[in-house]
Design an enzyme around this catalytic site. Structure first.
Site, mmCIF file in Angstrom:
data_model
loop_
_atom_site.group_PDB
_atom_site.id
_atom_site.type_symbol
_atom_site.label_atom_id
_atom_site.label_comp_id
_atom_site.label_asym_id
_atom_site.label_seq_id
_atom_site.Cartn_x
_atom_site.Cartn_y
_atom_site.Cartn_z
ATOM 1 N N GLU A 35 -11.440 51.700 -4.857
ATOM 2 C CA GLU A 35 -9.906 51.239 -4.800
ATOM 3 C C GLU A 35 -9.088 52.026 -5.882
ATOM 4 O OE1 GLU A 35 -8.562 49.616 -2.173
ATOM 5 O OE2 GLU A 35 -9.814 48.198 -2.524
ATOM 6 N N GLY A 114 2.336 42.955 5.882
ATOM 7 C CA GLY A 114 2.667 42.754 4.430
ATOM 8 C C GLY A 114 1.325 42.273 3.603
ATOM 9 N N GLY A 116 -1.510 43.840 3.297
ATOM 10 C CA GLY A 116 -2.593 44.765 2.599
ATOM 11 C C GLY A 116 -3.881 45.201 3.626
ATOM 12 N N LEU A 117 -3.642 44.715 5.136
ATOM 13 C CA LEU A 117 -4.548 45.147 5.903
ATOM 14 C C LEU A 117 -4.422 46.377 6.599
ATOM 15 C CD1 LEU A 117 -5.580 41.482 7.013
ATOM 16 C CD2 LEU A 117 -6.692 42.903 5.403
ATOM 17 N N SER A 119 -1.171 47.258 8.295
ATOM 18 C CA SER A 119 -0.595 47.276 9.479
ATOM 19 C C SER A 119 0.149 48.664 9.903
ATOM 20 C CB SER A 119 0.458 46.277 9.733
ATOM 21 O OG SER A 119 1.088 45.948 8.392
ATOM 22 N N GLU A 152 3.871 58.700 6.168
ATOM 23 C CA GLU A 152 4.127 57.667 5.092
ATOM 24 C C GLU A 152 4.476 58.260 3.744
ATOM 25 O OE1 GLU A 152 1.985 54.536 5.909
ATOM 26 O OE2 GLU A 152 3.059 53.691 4.154
ATOM 27 N N ASP A 164 -6.256 54.711 4.378
ATOM 28 C CA ASP A 164 -6.050 53.712 5.502
ATOM 29 C C ASP A 164 -5.792 54.553 6.784
ATOM 30 O OD1 ASP A 164 -5.603 51.969 3.120
ATOM 31 O OD2 ASP A 164 -3.480 52.084 3.258
HETATM 32 C C1 GLA Z 1 -3.099 51.274 -0.590
HETATM 33 C C2 GLA Z 1 -2.842 52.813 -0.199
HETATM 34 C C3 GLA Z 1 -4.287 53.557 -0.008
HETATM 35 C C4 GLA Z 1 -5.122 53.270 -1.353
HETATM 36 C C5 GLA Z 1 -5.053 51.867 -1.512
HETATM 37 C C6 GLA Z 1 -5.795 51.656 -3.093
HETATM 38 O O1 GLA Z 1 -3.845 50.799 0.585
HETATM 39 O O2 GLA Z 1 -2.181 52.810 1.218
HETATM 40 O O3 GLA Z 1 -4.034 54.853 0.128
HETATM 41 O O4 GLA Z 1 -4.550 54.210 -2.355
HETATM 42 O O5 GLA Z 1 -3.644 51.091 -1.836
HETATM 43 O O6 GLA Z 1 -7.045 51.907 -2.962
#
Ligand code: GLA
Length: 370
Positions: A35, A114, A116-117, A119, A152, A164
């Site tokens: 992370e 919203g 953190g998965l 979308s 993005e 992502d």
């Molecule tokens: C978000 C960002 C990713 C990554 C994570 C943290 O999901 O979109 O690029 O930096 O946070 O690991």
């Protein structure tokens, strides 16, 4: 076609009068470990989940329709809505020298928003793949992922890393994806939870985090400052013994990144040996480092992880950027119900939002359905 892809195709036909030329879809993701390493040139280990965004596209016109929100927006004007993601992809394709022509699109999705998965990566990846197919661009998955990240960063205005978009476009079914975010090499790592009798339990704390509004960009800057102080291009290149030369938040952030990169590679070894106990310990260590060193956890995420540990979960941690969103736990299949009820009770006692729970299986990345 999947039901969701059928839904997008039907919405297209109903809205625009003709059937679509192409239908594609792309999944959201969870990150198993690694992370805040992607934008430091490090390693990540996400897997795609069985929640997706589907898009039906056809030539001519310039409208974007969302079947979920029941609204139509123009392809061209930026307006800080969901429609900025497909617009951003068109813009980034242009920046990369790929010509797209006017098109219409209808979207349908079931990735929680919203949370953190990812979308947003799912809508970008589905759009990019659909346009690649519609206009015969012949782009590789990795190229599409880089275009989506550029979309993005440069259009939506969130300075996210590549994780992502890579997960949404490159994951394979039944596997996690090890990504070297510097070389952009990626390889599948088998994730056979079933034969270990384990389930991947996801807890959405329902604390919303808009990435642009959070400390995400601030963390990035702190990492860049730390790398500069150490005289390295990216924290990927910092060694443990160098870190004593840092202090304050720079030291805290850098210690997380350096240790997290090591944990990802250890975790990959553990998965290859099907050693879920070791894998799980690395998840807990990752969470502690994100909580204490990177300071992106919140009480809801910490509570979930503590309760999972108490209940004997081999591993648990926050997943994604933090500041809200989701946490994951490895848990014994068939026994998640009691844990979820316990978590709900404790969350209610502490005045937290009522959480949502999901159990995901790792699926393949984006696909052209038609
Ligand atoms: C978000 C960002 C990713 C990554 C994570 C943290 O999901 O979109 O690029 O930096 O946070 O690991």
């Amino acid at each position: 076609m999947r039901a969701l892809e059928e839904k997008a195709a039907a919405a297209y036909t109903e809205k625009f009068g003709d059937p679509p030329d192409t239908v594609a879809s792309a999944p959201g993701r969870i990150n198993l470990i690694g992370e805040h390493t992607d934008y430091n040139g490090g390693f990540v280990l996400p897997c795609a989940i069985d929640r997706r965004v589907a898009v039906a596209v056809g030539r001519s016109g310039n409208e974007l329709y969302s079947a979920d929100f029941g609204e139509t927006r123009s392809l061209t004007e930026k307006d800080s809505s969901w429609a900025d993601y497909p617009r951003a992809v068109v813009w980034a394709m242009g920046e990369a020298g790929h010509r797209t022509e006017p098109f219409r699109a209808a979207f349908a999705g079931n990735v929680p928003l919203g949370s953190g998965l990812s979308s947003s990566a799912a809508i970008e990846a589905a759009t990019a793949l659909a346009l690649d197919s519609l206009f015969g661009l012949g782009l590789k998955r990795k190229e599409l992922a880089v275009i989506c990240q550029k979309a993005e960063n440069g259009f939506v205005g969130v300075n996210s890393g590549i994780m992502d978009q890579y997960a949404s476009l490159l994951c394979e079914a039944g596997a996690a994806l090890l990504v070297d975010c510097r070389s952009l090499e990626a390889e599948p790592v088998p994730l056979d939870l079933e034969s270990a009798g384990l389930t991947l339990l996801v807890c959405d704390t329902r604390v919303e985090r808009g990435l642009a509004d959070t400390g995400y960009n601030q963390r990035r800057e702190e990492c860049e400052r730390a790398a500069k102080t150490l005289g390295v291009g990216e924290l990927r290149d910092a060694r443990d013994e160098d870190l004593d030369r840092l202090s304050g938040v720079e030291e805290k952030r850098a210690r997380h990144v350096v240790s997290e990169n090591v944990r990802v590679l250890d975790a990959v070894d553990a998965l290859r040996e099907e050693d879920f106990e070791r894998f799980g310990r690395l998840m807990y260590a990752s969470h502690a480092s994100l909580r204490d060193g990177y300071e992106v956890s919140i009480p809801e995420l910490d509570t979930f992880v503590a309760l999972a540990e108490e209940a004997g979960a081999p591993g648990a941690r926050l997943t994604g950027a933090g500041f809200g969103g989701c946490a994951i736990a490895l848990f014994r299949t068939g026994e998640t119900g009691a844990l979820c009820r316990k978590i709900e009770t404790v969350f209610a006692d502490r005045g937290f939002n009522k959480p949502d729970f999901y159990e995901f299986v790792p699926v393949a990345g984006a696909e052209v359905a038609r």
